[in-house]
Design a protein around this motif. Structure first.
Motif, PDB file in Angstrom:
ATOM      1  N   HIS A  58     -31.529 111.025 -14.169  1.00 51.53           N
ATOM      2  CA  HIS A  58     -31.956 110.523 -13.291  1.00 51.53           C
ATOM      3  C   HIS A  58     -31.150 111.046 -11.948  1.00 51.53           C
ATOM      4  O   HIS A  58     -31.889 110.752 -10.530  1.00 51.53           O
ATOM      5  N   ILE A  59     -30.502 111.470 -12.004  1.00 47.33           N
ATOM      6  CA  ILE A  59     -29.592 112.484 -10.776  1.00 47.33           C
ATOM      7  C   ILE A  59     -29.996 114.012 -10.832  1.00 47.33           C
ATOM      8  O   ILE A  59     -30.001 114.576 -11.190  1.00 47.33           O
TER       9      ILE A  59
ATOM     10  N   HIS B 156     -23.674 107.841 -16.667  1.00 49.69           N
ATOM     11  CA  HIS B 156     -22.937 107.073 -17.680  1.00 49.69           C
ATOM     12  C   HIS B 156     -22.771 107.527 -19.174  1.00 49.69           C
ATOM     13  O   HIS B 156     -21.805 107.657 -19.752  1.00 49.69           O
TER      14      HIS B 156
ATOM     15  N   ARG C  57     -23.127  98.389  -6.037  1.00 51.17           N
ATOM     16  CA  ARG C  57     -21.057  99.342  -6.364  1.00 51.17           C
ATOM     17  C   ARG C  57     -20.192  98.126  -5.584  1.00 51.17           C
ATOM     18  O   ARG C  57     -19.483  98.858  -5.039  1.00 51.17           O
TER      19      ARG C  57
ATOM     20  N   TRP D 185     -20.694 110.333  -9.539  1.00 48.41           N
ATOM     21  CA  TRP D 185     -21.865 110.282  -8.981  1.00 48.41           C
ATOM     22  C   TRP D 185     -21.846 110.942  -7.828  1.00 48.41           C
ATOM     23  O   TRP D 185     -22.587 111.724  -7.505  1.00 48.41           O
TER      24      TRP D 185
ATOM     25  N   ARG E 294     -30.318 101.443  -1.745  1.00 45.93           N
ATOM     26  CA  ARG E 294     -29.446 100.881  -1.388  1.00 45.93           C
ATOM     27  C   ARG E 294     -28.275 101.049  -1.056  1.00 45.93           C
ATOM     28  O   ARG E 294     -28.501 102.490  -0.662  1.00 45.93           O
TER      29      ARG E 294
ATOM     30  N   LEU F   7     -35.932 103.002 -12.622  1.00 44.91           N
ATOM     31  CA  LEU F   7     -35.661 103.796 -14.417  1.00 44.91           C
ATOM     32  C   LEU F   7     -36.185 102.015 -15.055  1.00 44.91           C
ATOM     33  O   LEU F   7     -36.779 102.388 -15.726  1.00 44.91           O
TER      34      LEU F   7
ATOM     35  N   ASP G 222     -29.409 108.650 -17.942  1.00 45.80           N
ATOM     36  CA  ASP G 222     -28.087 109.076 -16.810  1.00 45.80           C
ATOM     37  C   ASP G 222     -26.948 109.331 -17.141  1.00 45.80           C
ATOM     38  O   ASP G 222     -26.728 109.027 -18.278  1.00 45.80           O
TER      39      ASP G 222
ATOM     40  N   ARG H 128     -27.560 100.369 -17.615  1.00 42.22           N
ATOM     41  CA  ARG H 128     -27.579  98.876 -18.108  1.00 42.22           C
ATOM     42  C   ARG H 128     -28.868  98.281 -18.306  1.00 42.22           C
ATOM     43  O   ARG H 128     -29.636  99.073 -18.934  1.00 42.22           O
TER      44      ARG H 128
ATOM     45  N   TYR I 152     -17.262 102.391 -15.685  1.00 42.22           N
ATOM     46  CA  TYR I 152     -18.096 101.929 -14.588  1.00 42.22           C
ATOM     47  C   TYR I 152     -17.618 102.601 -13.017  1.00 42.22           C
ATOM     48  O   TYR I 152     -18.407 103.128 -12.736  1.00 42.22           O
TER      49      TYR I 152
HETATM   50  C1  G6P Z   1     -29.826 104.621  -9.397  1.00 43.31           C
HETATM   51  C2  G6P Z   1     -29.104 105.684 -11.190  1.00 43.31           C
HETATM   52  C3  G6P Z   1     -29.275 104.051 -12.174  1.00 43.31           C
HETATM   53  C4  G6P Z   1     -28.413 103.404 -11.999  1.00 43.31           C
HETATM   54  C5  G6P Z   1     -29.266 102.807  -9.962  1.00 43.31           C
HETATM   55  C6  G6P Z   1     -28.520 101.779  -9.817  1.00 43.31           C
HETATM   56  O1  G6P Z   1     -31.119 104.759  -9.716  1.00 43.31           O
HETATM   57  O2  G6P Z   1     -29.379 106.528 -11.108  1.00 43.31           O
HETATM   58  O3  G6P Z   1     -28.538 105.008 -13.183  1.00 43.31           O
HETATM   59  O4  G6P Z   1     -28.982 101.929 -12.321  1.00 43.31           O
HETATM   60  O5  G6P Z   1     -28.346 103.783  -9.307  1.00 43.31           O
HETATM   61  O6  G6P Z   1     -26.833 101.204  -9.413  1.00 43.31           O
HETATM   62  P1  G6P Z   1     -26.375 100.308 -10.370  1.00 43.31           P
HETATM   63  O7  G6P Z   1     -24.544 101.510 -10.309  1.00 43.31           O
HETATM   64  O8  G6P Z   1     -26.031  99.311 -10.115  1.00 43.31           O
HETATM   65  O9  G6P Z   1     -26.521 100.831 -11.830  1.00 43.31           O
END
Ligand code: G6P
Ligand code: ADP
Length: 498
Positions: free
Chosen positions: A195-196, A169, A336, A114, A298, A42, A167, A19, A105
């Motif tokens: 980041h995960i 992706h 999501r 994920w 989230r 991020l 990340d 993103r 995605y």
């Molecule tokens: C986590 C991931 C990020 C992601 C964020 C929000 O923090 O590590 O890469 O941007 O969630 O999720 P989304 O799918 O909305 O980008």
């Protein structure tokens, strides 16, 4: 300001993430595109660095209907987010069509990688169609990044681009870029931050394309993870799957004729900014006599939301003396929403919250206040400040910034952080009350102990938590990343001892 030292005639930073640091939306009345801030660690972490050093950001705008014909708008004058200083020429948009969005995605990133990377392999789906789109979109991002590099090179002949990819992706991008660079005989530094969590070998090997992900990442000069456990897991996978030689002491992976530096770099938050927001934010919850128990997440199954609610229910059942004396505020951002697992979680949340409120509410009180939506950072700061307990109880989480934001905002009566050891934050935030979120009865009892904890003890714990997060803030994290990747240029495979 990020406080990062930068030599504009020698280096140019190019950040790449799925993103962009904002979402583009079309204003219905004028038809013009406007920027909307996108929440997430991020963005807050990296945006000030890119702004400060005049770098570029390659990413997706969050809207599949946009195309090259749509011009990126500048930030509006009211925009006070960290991304406002990012000028339009610094933004390099990647356009995804609806099919890519569904397959890359929703499918591969959020349906396969994920859950698997969070060690929830029973939720992961494996589809070669999704995987093909993942490859294709990684190629697309690589092409856009090469364009951004060309622009940087034009700004000065000696400029070395420093590409910082973020990340899960984009795990294939580093090797695609490395290949393209060697064909062009061009140089750049390639860094990646995950980041995960990175899962253990036993889980990672379930992925039908495990080798491809490892090879993709090994295109880097350096790979950063939040904590050492994730570094070890990654190195172990490289060794067992690809037969790479690894140096556990110095955190190095040998691949071909190169050494890839691995580093544990726990991310921080803009501590002072959160503290300032907490100082300025108005009081949102009027009831003074009820202690607030807070959750901010989230809406994601990794966050342990249902387990948390059940623990709160058990607490009310076992400790009816607290009825009408506490309120549980859960703020959950939709996330999501096209993915089935997330839709099911939303339904389950509605059901469980309805049940608990139906069971315990009185004429003047309901135990749970559920806010389903995105809240501004200023409002979040008010909730963090006024909460007596923050419950950060993920089943698995790379780091978890909410725990850190909470302590930064605790500037009045000190509260208590209840934290899962399965979040990266659990490694360093040792003064929190650490608890396994699956132990519902124990979590219920811990809520009770936290509510009754003497002030002195709360104060000492909170002071230590705050001191650490103030020093290890987001700027320190970004600086450590840049320092480590710069140091790799002097790395010589011959001279490194095994
Ligand atoms: C986590 C991931 C990020 C992601 C964020 C929000 O923090 O590590 O890469 O941007 O969630 O999720 P989304 O799918 O909305 O980008
Ligand atoms: P993740 O990256 O998995 O979402 P983190 O806790 O690391 O988890 O980061 C979440 C970020 O999103 C934090 O900066 C937090 O302030 C923000 N956030 C979470 N929930 C909300 C919400 N309801 N409204 C606004 N921002 C939120």
């Amino acid at each position: 300001k990020s406080g990062i030292e930068w030599n504009p005639s020698r280096e140019r930073l190019i950040v790449v993430s799925n993103r962009l640091p904002f979402v583009l939306k079309r204003d219905e009345s004028t038809g013009k595109l406007i920027r909307k801030s996108s929440a997430g660690g991020l963005v807050t972490a990296v945006a000030p660095v890119v702004v400060d050093c005049g770098g570029r950001w390659v990413g997706w705008s969050g809207d599949c209907s946009l195309s090259v014909d749509d011009e990126i708008p500048e930030a509006s004058e009211e925009d006070t987010t960290p991304t406002a200083g990012l000028l339009k020429h610094q933004v390099v948009p990647v356009y995804l069509n609806q099919q890519q969005f569904n397959s890359y995605y929703n499918g591969c990133c959020n349906g396969t990688l994920w859950p698997l990377f969070h060690s929830m392999s029973d939720r992961a789906v494996y589809s070669s169609e999704y995987w093909q789109d993942y490859i294709q979109v990684n190629q697309l991002f690589a092409e856009k990044t090469l364009e951004a590099m060309e622009l940087s090179k034009k700004e000065g002949p000696d400029i070395v681009p420093l590409i910082w990819i973020h990340d899960y992706h984009l795990t294939l991008m580093p090797s695609i870029l490395r290949q393209a660079l060697s064909e062009k005989n061009s140089n750049a530094l390639l860094g990646f931050f995950l980041h995960i969590p990175f899962p253990p070998w036993d889980i990672f090997r379930l992925l039908p394309w495990d080798d491809e992900i490892l090879l993709g990442l090994l295109g880097c000069d350096m790979i950063g993870f939040h904590i050492e456990d994730y570094c070890i897991n990654f190195m172990d996978c490289c060794h067992r799957r690809l037969g790479c030689r690894i140096d556990r002491k110095n955190l190095l992976v040998e691949y071909g004729n190169r050494l890839v530096k691995i580093a544990a770099l726990p991310i921080g938050i803009p501590f002072d900014r959160f503290q300032r927001m907490a100082e300025e934010a108005p009081r949102l919850v009027k009831e003074k006599r009820q202690k607030i128990i807070l959750g901010v997440d989230r809406l994601d199954y990794t966050k342990g939301l249902v387990h948390r609610l059940k623990a709160f229910e058990r607490f009310l059942e076992k400790h009816p003396e607290h009825i009408e004396k506490v309120i549980f505020i859960q703020i959950a951002v939709p996330s999501r929403t096209d993915v089935k697992e997330y839709q099911e979680l939303k339904e389950e949340m509605d059901q469980v919250i309805g049940r608990i409120n139906g069971r315990f509410s009185t004429a003047n009180w309901s135990p749970i206040r559920y806010i389903y939506g995105c809240v501004s950072q200023a409002e979040l700061a008010a909730y963090y400040r006024d909460a007596f307990i923050a419950m950060v109880t993920p089943l698995r989480d790379g780091m978890n910034l909410v725990a850190k934001e909470f302590v930064a905002c605790q500037i009045e009566e000190p509260g208590v952080l209840i934290l899962s050891p399965f979040a990266g934050a659990g490694e360093t935030m040792q003064e929190a009350l650490l608890i396994n979120p699956y132990k519902i009865d124990d979590v219920a009892e811990l809520i009770c102990s936290a509510l009754e904890m003497p002030r002195d003890e709360r104060e000492v714990r909170m002071k230590n938590l705050r001191r650490r997060e103030k020093v290890n803030n987001v700027d320190a994290w970004a600086q450590a990343f840049l320092k480590t990747i710069r140091s790799t240029t002097s790395m010589d495979p011959e001279s490194d001892s095994k």
